[in-house]
Design a protein around this motif. Structure first.
Motif, PDB file in Angstrom:
ATOM      1  N   GLY A  41      -7.899   4.162  17.616  1.00 20.70           N
ATOM      2  CA  GLY A  41      -8.622   3.180  16.826  1.00 20.70           C
ATOM      3  C   GLY A  41      -7.748   2.250  16.020  1.00 20.70           C
ATOM      4  O   GLY A  41      -8.247   1.278  15.442  1.00 20.70           O
ATOM      5  N   VAL A  42      -6.451   2.545  15.934  1.00 18.88           N
ATOM      6  CA  VAL A  42      -5.540   1.674  15.196  1.00 18.88           C
ATOM      7  C   VAL A  42      -5.065   0.544  16.109  1.00 18.88           C
ATOM      8  O   VAL A  42      -4.641   0.790  17.238  1.00 18.88           O
ATOM      9  CB  VAL A  42      -4.328   2.463  14.663  1.00 18.88           C
ATOM     10  CG1 VAL A  42      -3.275   1.522  14.081  1.00 18.88           C
ATOM     11  CG2 VAL A  42      -4.771   3.465  13.609  1.00 18.88           C
ATOM     12  N   ASP A  43      -5.140  -0.680  15.634  1.00 16.85           N
ATOM     13  CA  ASP A  43      -4.696  -1.854  16.388  1.00 16.85           C
ATOM     14  C   ASP A  43      -3.174  -1.890  16.374  1.00 16.85           C
ATOM     15  O   ASP A  43      -2.543  -2.155  15.349  1.00 16.85           O
ATOM     16  CB  ASP A  43      -5.260  -3.118  15.733  1.00 16.85           C
ATOM     17  CG  ASP A  43      -4.959  -4.385  16.517  1.00 16.85           C
ATOM     18  OD1 ASP A  43      -3.911  -4.449  17.180  1.00 16.85           O
ATOM     19  OD2 ASP A  43      -5.779  -5.324  16.442  1.00 16.85           O
ATOM     20  N   ARG A  44      -2.572  -1.606  17.516  1.00 12.00           N
ATOM     21  CA  ARG A  44      -1.110  -1.517  17.596  1.00 12.00           C
ATOM     22  C   ARG A  44      -0.450  -2.847  17.259  1.00 12.00           C
ATOM     23  O   ARG A  44       0.589  -2.889  16.575  1.00 12.00           O
ATOM     24  CB  ARG A  44      -0.688  -1.056  18.995  1.00 12.00           C
ATOM     25  CG  ARG A  44      -1.194   0.313  19.398  1.00 12.00           C
ATOM     26  CD  ARG A  44      -0.751   0.665  20.810  1.00 12.00           C
ATOM     27  NE  ARG A  44       0.667   0.917  20.868  1.00 12.00           N
ATOM     28  CZ  ARG A  44       1.211   2.145  20.887  1.00 12.00           C
ATOM     29  NH1 ARG A  44       0.436   3.221  20.829  1.00 12.00           N
ATOM     30  NH2 ARG A  44       2.514   2.291  20.949  1.00 12.00           N
ATOM     31  N   GLU A  45      -1.017  -3.934  17.729  1.00 11.88           N
ATOM     32  CA  GLU A  45      -0.426  -5.246  17.478  1.00 11.88           C
ATOM     33  C   GLU A  45      -0.448  -5.579  15.988  1.00 11.88           C
ATOM     34  O   GLU A  45       0.545  -6.060  15.423  1.00 11.88           O
ATOM     35  CB  GLU A  45      -1.166  -6.319  18.269  1.00 11.88           C
ATOM     36  CG  GLU A  45      -0.556  -7.712  18.127  1.00 11.88           C
ATOM     37  CD  GLU A  45      -1.253  -8.744  18.989  1.00 11.88           C
ATOM     38  OE1 GLU A  45      -0.935  -9.941  18.864  1.00 11.88           O
ATOM     39  OE2 GLU A  45      -2.128  -8.354  19.799  1.00 11.88           O
ATOM     40  N   ALA A  46      -1.572  -5.312  15.350  1.00 15.74           N
ATOM     41  CA  ALA A  46      -1.688  -5.581  13.916  1.00 15.74           C
ATOM     42  C   ALA A  46      -0.755  -4.680  13.113  1.00 15.74           C
ATOM     43  O   ALA A  46      -0.145  -5.115  12.127  1.00 15.74           O
ATOM     44  CB  ALA A  46      -3.126  -5.389  13.463  1.00 15.74           C
ATOM     45  N   LEU A  47      -0.633  -3.420  13.520  1.00 24.58           N
ATOM     46  CA  LEU A  47       0.251  -2.487  12.834  1.00 24.58           C
ATOM     47  C   LEU A  47       1.696  -2.948  12.944  1.00 24.58           C
ATOM     48  O   LEU A  47       2.444  -2.950  11.957  1.00 24.58           O
ATOM     49  CB  LEU A  47       0.090  -1.088  13.429  1.00 24.58           C
ATOM     50  CG  LEU A  47       1.039  -0.006  12.902  1.00 24.58           C
ATOM     51  CD1 LEU A  47       0.893   0.176  11.399  1.00 24.58           C
ATOM     52  CD2 LEU A  47       0.789   1.316  13.636  1.00 24.58           C
ATOM     53  N   CYS A  50       2.302  -6.028  10.734  1.00 18.16           N
ATOM     54  CA  CYS A  50       2.361  -5.668   9.326  1.00 18.16           C
ATOM     55  C   CYS A  50       3.712  -5.063   8.971  1.00 18.16           C
ATOM     56  O   CYS A  50       4.355  -5.460   7.992  1.00 18.16           O
ATOM     57  CB  CYS A  50       1.235  -4.687   8.995  1.00 18.16           C
ATOM     58  SG  CYS A  50       1.260  -4.042   7.303  1.00 18.16           S
ATOM     59  N   ASP A 103       5.280  -1.389  19.133  1.00 22.25           N
ATOM     60  CA  ASP A 103       5.121  -2.705  19.789  1.00 22.25           C
ATOM     61  C   ASP A 103       5.406  -2.670  21.282  1.00 22.25           C
ATOM     62  O   ASP A 103       5.329  -3.699  21.956  1.00 22.25           O
ATOM     63  CB  ASP A 103       5.966  -3.767  19.097  1.00 22.25           C
ATOM     64  CG  ASP A 103       7.472  -3.577  19.306  1.00 22.25           C
ATOM     65  OD1 ASP A 103       7.884  -2.603  19.970  1.00 22.25           O
ATOM     66  OD2 ASP A 103       8.235  -4.420  18.788  1.00 22.25           O
ATOM     67  N   ASP A 160      -2.729   4.563   9.824  1.00 26.84           N
ATOM     68  CA  ASP A 160      -1.519   5.072  10.465  1.00 26.84           C
ATOM     69  C   ASP A 160      -0.773   5.956   9.469  1.00 26.84           C
ATOM     70  O   ASP A 160      -0.312   5.465   8.434  1.00 26.84           O
ATOM     71  CB  ASP A 160      -0.621   3.918  10.905  1.00 26.84           C
ATOM     72  CG  ASP A 160       0.690   4.406  11.491  1.00 26.84           C
ATOM     73  OD1 ASP A 160       0.658   5.340  12.309  1.00 26.84           O
ATOM     74  OD2 ASP A 160       1.750   3.853  11.118  1.00 26.84           O
TER      75      ASP A 160
END
Length: 276
Positions: A41-47, A50, A103, A160
């Motif tokens: 459920g965690v957006d890898r790209e957004a993480l 950030c 990433d 995360d």
């Protein structure tokens, strides 16, 4: 893996078995032994975005602080600024390592620090401006540490667990950074006529760049509250927070970032495969 366990792993010392650039000495992977899988459920790209931006802010800020070595007004403060810079380097290492995990590139922290050009960096403009007067560096550290602390306090609850642990570790460091800067701001603002004048100029010089910080992460209430308290204690006027100079686009850069990175990256780029 619980957040507490991740935090304890991050806090452990690193042995020197895996030599690499890693800011000038041998370190193993800073996330060695930590479960770096990305939760569902965690957006890898957004993480990744950030962590990269926060890492860039830390690295660039640390480089500017390093420039005060042998130039600070007092030996004790030179040591303090160096230690603050080392705290930020440690944060940058952890954040870059996390980017490489999520990433999809598998790049090391050194790749992010040393082998990207200025246009690829995502730090805020305030971090890259020249040090100038000591008063400006004090104000900049006060602003950036207040802003970063507010951001990290929120990130301690991040989905995360690795980012949450990095943030929890950084909160304690950033609280000290903010306190150090606030004490110096009051000392100078409520000092001599000349130190007061320079602090007021520094406040006015930093104020236009706050709008970019709030566009990236809205910590306006927390940062403004800190600045108001410090300014009232120091007898300083808090300038209005105006629009960003030049452009409203966040994460653009000034002409000062490229020379800073050229100095930071020169040795690693000259000897890209070297270790010690």
């Amino acid at each position: 893996m619980s957040d507490d366990h991740v935090y304890m792993t991050l806090a452990e010392g690193h042995d020197d078995s895996d030599a690499r650039w890693a800011f000038g000495t041998g370190f193993e992977d800073p996330l060695h032994g930590v479960d770096t899988s990305v939760p569902a459920g965690v957006d890898r790209e957004a993480l990744a975005a950030c962590c990269l931006a926060l890492g860039d802010d830390a690295l660039v800020s640390a480089q500017r602080l390093a420039e005060w070595t042998t130039r600070a007004p007092e030996l004790e403060e030179e040591v303090a600024l160096a230690n603050i810079g080392l705290d930020l380097l440690g944060q940058a290492r952890l954040l870059y390592a996390r980017v490489g995990q999520v990433d999809g590139t598998g790049r090391t922290e050194d790749a992010y620090a040393y082998f990207r050009d200025a246009a690829d960096f995502r730090n805020v403009r305030l971090a890259e401006l020249p040090n100038g007067d000591f008063a400006f560096s004090v104000v900049r550290l006060l602003v950036l540490s207040s802003w970063r602390l507010a951001h990290f306090e929120r990130l301690t609850a991040a989905a995360d667990p690795v980012l949450a642990a990095i943030a929890a570790k950084g909160v304690k460091e950033l609280a000290y950074h903010r306190q150090w800067a606030a004490e110096w701001a009051v000392r100078l603002g409520d000092g001599t006529e000349e130190s007061h004048r320079r602090m007021q100029i520094a406040m006015s010089g930093a104020a236009p760049y706050l709008s970019e910080l709030f566009a990236v992460h809205d910590a306006r209430d927390e940062v403004v509250a800190v600045l108001k308290q410090v300014c009232e204690t120091a007898g300083l006027g808090l300038p209005m927070i105006g629009p960003l100079p030049g452009s409203g686009v966040t994460r653009a850069h000034t002409k000062h970032l490229a020379p800073l990175l050229e100095e930071l990256q020169s040795l690693a780029r000259a000897h890209p495969d070297a270790t010690w």
